[in-house]
Design an enzyme around this catalytic site. Structure first.
Site, PDB file in Angstrom:
ATOM      1  N   LYS A  14     -11.055  -1.194  10.454  1.00  0.00           N
ATOM      2  CA  LYS A  14     -11.173  -2.382   9.616  1.00  0.00           C
ATOM      3  C   LYS A  14     -11.577  -3.610  10.429  1.00  0.00           C
ATOM      4  CE  LYS A  14      -7.671  -0.649   6.367  1.00  0.00           C
ATOM      5  NZ  LYS A  14      -8.463  -0.307   5.196  1.00  0.00           N
ATOM      6  N   HIS A  17       0.862  -1.181   0.000  1.00  0.00           N
ATOM      7  CA  HIS A  17       0.000   0.000   0.000  1.00  0.00           C
ATOM      8  C   HIS A  17       0.900   1.233   0.000  1.00  0.00           C
ATOM      9  CE1 HIS A  17      -2.806   2.982   1.730  1.00  0.00           C
ATOM     10  NE2 HIS A  17      -3.805   2.173   1.424  1.00  0.00           N
ATOM     11  N   CYS A  55      -4.760   2.444  -3.910  1.00  0.00           N
ATOM     12  CA  CYS A  55      -3.586   2.928  -3.168  1.00  0.00           C
ATOM     13  C   CYS A  55      -2.388   1.995  -3.349  1.00  0.00           C
ATOM     14  CB  CYS A  55      -3.910   3.093  -1.678  1.00  0.00           C
ATOM     15  SG  CYS A  55      -5.117   4.378  -1.339  1.00  0.00           S
ATOM     16  N   GLN A  96      -5.014  -5.276   7.171  1.00  0.00           N
ATOM     17  CA  GLN A  96      -6.091  -6.180   6.745  1.00  0.00           C
ATOM     18  C   GLN A  96      -6.246  -7.400   7.660  1.00  0.00           C
ATOM     19  OE1 GLN A  96      -8.168  -5.421   4.362  1.00  0.00           O
ATOM     20  NE2 GLN A  96      -7.055  -3.592   3.704  1.00  0.00           N
ATOM     21  N   ASP A 113       2.853  -4.457   8.259  1.00  0.00           N
ATOM     22  CA  ASP A 113       1.615  -3.708   8.031  1.00  0.00           C
ATOM     23  C   ASP A 113       0.459  -4.699   8.121  1.00  0.00           C
ATOM     24  OD1 ASP A 113      -0.611  -2.440   7.035  1.00  0.00           O
ATOM     25  OD2 ASP A 113       0.321  -1.776   5.170  1.00  0.00           O
TER      26      ASP A 113
END
Length: 412
Positions: free
Chosen positions: A227, A124, A368, A204, A201
């Site tokens: 999220k 991203h 993104c 998700q 990261d």
């Protein structure tokens, strides 16, 4: 596997799912962008402002003490949720993006000309630009792990790429475009052989996979509340205590100080050293309710159900003539509930616009991740991403809506 009755009970907890879009029932499958919020999270927001609103960590009065207790309770819930060793390893931020920027800023003093930072092609923008800027400022070198045509990382190339010059490796746990679950445990272990730190990261991940920081051994792990059924504007930087203690603060001001004089300032202990100013108190408190929601349903139950939704959706979409699916896998345990695709001869924006008129909410565009779009030689994609409140009937409607969009657009 949930029964239809159980799924309906879950859906009933999300008021927005009853909304009509252009007279059509809402089919919300843009969960990789943000999830909808259950009633207990919505009520927790109202309750905070109705019964608890006060600044934290500063006041001796009742409301301030109560708000502080709730903020720290959420910190402990997150510590338990990801199995961190200490609650002080949980630093509250605005979200995943700020968490990555915090680390990139704080390690800047440790980066020298010629040092190397490694990311991958699947990242991203939030996990590209901060490292790119840091390398430009310090004369460091940004290296990119290449990928195969199916979107999997070329680990052999990573093994040749990493060296004693590598200072940090920053990789997404799950690709926000492809849904592929990267082999981060291997990457972390290999990076540590070269004394490199690793940031993961996890934007998700929290409502998709079980997390255990003790087993994973990541140096930094970042994610957001919104999220995982929580509010926007709040996230977490998990960092190993022994590392965070060595790093300078990211921002300066109130709350993060121990003492201030015109001659010298000293900083607070963890985690407050990295939490300058008034935090998103409401967001942090309410996030605790979102964690309660996830844990009541059961993360393993959510994961199993979403895997079945994914399998069924791919089966349906694969039957469409002229569809291009990205990030295909043979083993669904290697992929989260994200599907990105295009229809030949049709622009993703056009397809997305028709789907919207039919009540289907998907994400369209470069997602993104422009370098990844360039890799696949496309200007954008259509992304569908599922949550625990989605149904097989919604997937059927999504499938039928794509066929309608294709038929309509090919007329022009």
């Amino acid at each position: 596997m949930f029964s239809e009755e159980e799924i309906q009970k879950i859906r009933n907890q999300f008021p927005i799912l009853k909304k009509k879009i252009y007279s059509n029932p809402l089919v919300y499958i843009d969960n990789a962008a943000t999830t909808q919020k259950p009633i207990q999270v919505i009520q927790a927001t109202q309750n905070y402002y109705s019964m608890m609103n006060a600044n934290v960590h500063r006041g001796l009065h009742y409301l301030s003490q109560e708000a502080t207790i709730q903020v720290e309770n959420t910190r402990k819930k997150i510590q338990k949720f990801i199995h961190a060793k200490y609650s002080s390893e949980i630093v509250f931020t605005k979200g995943t993006t700020e968490s990555i920027n915090l680390v990139a800023s704080s390690i800047s003093s440790l980066i020298r000309k010629g040092d190397e930072i490694i990311i991958s092609w699947t990242e991203h923008h939030s996990n590209i630009v901060p490292w790119q800027i840091l390398c430009e400022k310090k004369g460091a070198i940004l290296k990119i792990i290449p990928i195969y045509k199916n979107g999997f990382l070329k680990l052999r190339d990573f093994e040749f790429m990493i060296s004693k010059k590598t200072k940090i490796v920053s990789i997404s746990h799950i690709s926000n475009v492809l849904g592929i679950i990267n082999p981060i445990k291997y990457i972390i272990d290999k990076s540590h052989e070269y004394d490199a730190w690793v940031l993961i990261d996890g934007a998700q991940v929290p409502s998709n996979l079980y997390l255990n920081m003790q087993d994973l051994n990541a140096d930094f792990y970042v994610f957001s509340a919104h999220k995982m059924y929580g509010p926007t504007g709040v996230g977490v930087l998990y960092g190993k205590k022994e590392i965070l203690e060595t790093l300078p603060p990211y921002q300066f001001g109130g709350e993060m100080i121990n003492s201030v004089s015109f001659e010298k300032t000293t900083y607070s202990d963890l985690p407050f050293k990295f939490e300058a100013g008034t935090p998103n108190i409401e967001g942090i408190v309410v996030w605790g309710s979102a964690i309660d929601f996830v844990e009541k349903i059961g993360l393993s139950n959510i994961q199993s159900y979403k895997e079945k939704l994914l399998s069924y959706a791919i089966q349906c979409l694969s039957s469409i003539d002229g569809i291009q699916l990205y990030g295909e896998v043979k083993d669904f345990s290697q992929k989260s509930s994200i599907i990105s695709f295009n229809l030949n001869q049709l622009h993703c924006f056009d397809v997305g616009s028709v789907l919207d008129r039919l009540g289907v909410s998907v994400r369209t565009g470069h997602l993104c991740a422009q370098p990844l779009m360039n890799f696949f030689k496309t200007s954008g994609m259509i992304r569908a991403s599922f949550s625990v409140y989605n149904t097989f009937k919604e997937i059927d409607y999504f499938f039928e809506s794509i066929l309608k969009a294709k038929k309509l657009l090919l007329k022009y």
